[in-house]
Design an enzyme around this catalytic site. Structure first.
Site, PDB file in Angstrom:
ATOM      1  CG  ASP A   8       4.651   1.715   4.426  1.00 28.88           C
ATOM      2  OD1 ASP A   8       3.663   2.448   4.240  1.00 28.88           O
ATOM      3  OD2 ASP A   8       4.586   0.608   4.989  1.00 28.88           O
ATOM      4  CG  LEU A   9       3.558   5.816   9.330  1.00 31.11           C
ATOM      5  CD1 LEU A   9       4.797   6.471   9.938  1.00 31.11           C
ATOM      6  CD2 LEU A   9       2.397   6.787   9.319  1.00 31.11           C
ATOM      7  CG  ASP A  10       0.870   2.168   9.610  1.00 30.85           C
ATOM      8  OD1 ASP A  10       1.032   2.863  10.617  1.00 30.85           O
ATOM      9  OD2 ASP A  10      -0.034   2.352   8.785  1.00 30.85           O
ATOM     10  CB  THR A  16       1.274   2.303  13.976  1.00 28.98           C
ATOM     11  OG1 THR A  16       1.991   2.537  12.744  1.00 28.98           O
ATOM     12  CG2 THR A  16       1.708   3.347  14.990  1.00 28.98           C
ATOM     13  CE  LYS A  45       3.185  -5.817   7.420  1.00 30.18           C
ATOM     14  NZ  LYS A  45       4.071  -6.931   7.857  1.00 30.18           N
ATOM     15  N   GLY A  46      -0.457  -2.602   4.212  1.00 27.79           N
ATOM     16  CA  GLY A  46       0.161  -1.698   3.254  1.00 27.79           C
ATOM     17  C   GLY A  46      -0.766  -1.087   2.224  1.00 27.79           C
ATOM     18  NE  ARG A  49      -9.237   5.130   6.885  1.00 29.33           N
ATOM     19  CZ  ARG A  49      -9.400   6.430   7.072  1.00 29.33           C
ATOM     20  NH1 ARG A  49     -10.619   6.957   6.998  1.00 29.33           N
ATOM     21  NH2 ARG A  49      -8.376   7.218   7.318  1.00 29.33           N
ATOM     22  CB  SER A 114       2.101   6.130   4.810  1.00 30.43           C
ATOM     23  OG  SER A 114       1.153   5.352   5.507  1.00 30.43           O
ATOM     24  CB  ALA A 115      -1.866   3.213   2.185  1.00 33.81           C
ATOM     25  CB  SER A 116      -1.700   5.519   7.258  1.00 30.81           C
ATOM     26  OG  SER A 116      -2.329   6.112   8.374  1.00 30.81           O
ATOM     27  CG  ASN A 118      -4.857   8.278  10.900  1.00 29.33           C
ATOM     28  OD1 ASN A 118      -5.565   9.217  11.247  1.00 29.33           O
ATOM     29  ND2 ASN A 118      -5.357   7.090  10.582  1.00 29.33           N
ATOM     30  CE  LYS A 145       2.538   2.503  -0.226  1.00 31.73           C
ATOM     31  NZ  LYS A 145       3.130   2.414   1.122  1.00 31.73           N
ATOM     32  CD  GLU A 169       5.876  -0.175   1.252  1.00 27.17           C
ATOM     33  OE1 GLU A 169       5.465  -1.028   2.082  1.00 27.17           O
ATOM     34  OE2 GLU A 169       5.207   0.803   0.889  1.00 27.17           O
ATOM     35  CG  ASP A 170       5.748  -3.161   6.687  1.00 32.00           C
ATOM     36  OD1 ASP A 170       5.178  -2.442   5.843  1.00 32.00           O
ATOM     37  OD2 ASP A 170       5.224  -3.499   7.764  1.00 32.00           O
TER      38      ASP A 170
END
Length: 223
Positions: A8-10, A16, A45-46, A49, A114-116, A118, A145, A169-170
């Protein structure tokens, strides 16, 4: 030996995660003159958008047209991108650059899940683009997710079986996604946030390769 690591990213690679909710708060204040409570952040979270916006509109008890929905989602992204303008290598979370460098030296394949949307931009700004073999485009994933789709796509993108991968993951939704995909899950955060993970580290600076490979081998051999 495990062959793939999916991220995952953020909140996992870059610092971020809090910027997303900050952007949502600005959007809500500008368009509805409403405030969003801290506890709503965990629910967004996670996830994608559009799913986050649905959660927020449900909380606000506001219904909008599809056109307005898309406008609000894009407005939030513009706010978020503006918040990212000063992002740089120093915003990689403690220990993660060393960990990613270490697994690449072991010829382990890596993918961003990531779901982002970006993700590519953030990896570029933090100087991590060259460390990833694949980046999943969340806009092409049918279900976000906690569905397993994005992690299955990440494993496929690097040509590795899900059972030969681990995922980091977070968020609760991300851990559920990994488990449904049959991928060994590594959570970063508190027991409340990621207590269902197969292995949990309180923070990124606690992550070490030996513990990750050990839990992967233990689960895989007992499967």
């Amino acid at each position: 030996m495990m062959k793939g690591v999916l991220f995952d990213l953020d909140g996992v690679i870059a610092d971020t995660a809090s910027l997303h909710f900050k952007a949502w708060r600005k959007m809500a204040r500008k368009n509805f003159e409403r405030s969003l409570p801290d506890e709503l952040e965990e629910k967004t979270k996670g996830i994608s958008r559009s799913d986050s916006l649905s959660v927020i509109l449900h909380y606000l008890e506001i219904t909008v047209s599809e056109t307005e929905f898309n406008h609000l989602a894009e407005e939030k992204n513009l706010i978020y991108r503006d918040l990212l303008k000063d992002l740089g290598p120093d915003d990689v979370l403690p220990g993660m650059r060393d960990f990613i460098t270490d697994i690449k030296k072991k010829n382990i394949q890596t993918a961003l899940a990531s779901a982002s949307r970006n993700g590519p931009f953030i990896l570029e700004r933090t100087g991590l683009s060259d460390y990833f073999n694949a980046i999943v485009d969340p806009s092409k994933i049918q279900a976000g997710k906690p569905a397993p789709d994005i992690y299955l796509a990440a494993a496929a993108a690097i040509g590795i079986s899900p059972r030969e991968c681990v995922g980091f993951e977070d968020a609760v939704s991300g851990i559920q996604s990994l488990k449904t995909a049959g991928i060994v899950s590594v959570g970063i955060g508190s027991g409340y946030e990621v207590g269902q993970a197969d292995l949990r580290f309180s923070s990124t600076e606690d992550i070490n390769y030996d513990d990750v490979e050990e839990i992967w081998a233990e689960i895989t051999n007992n499967a």
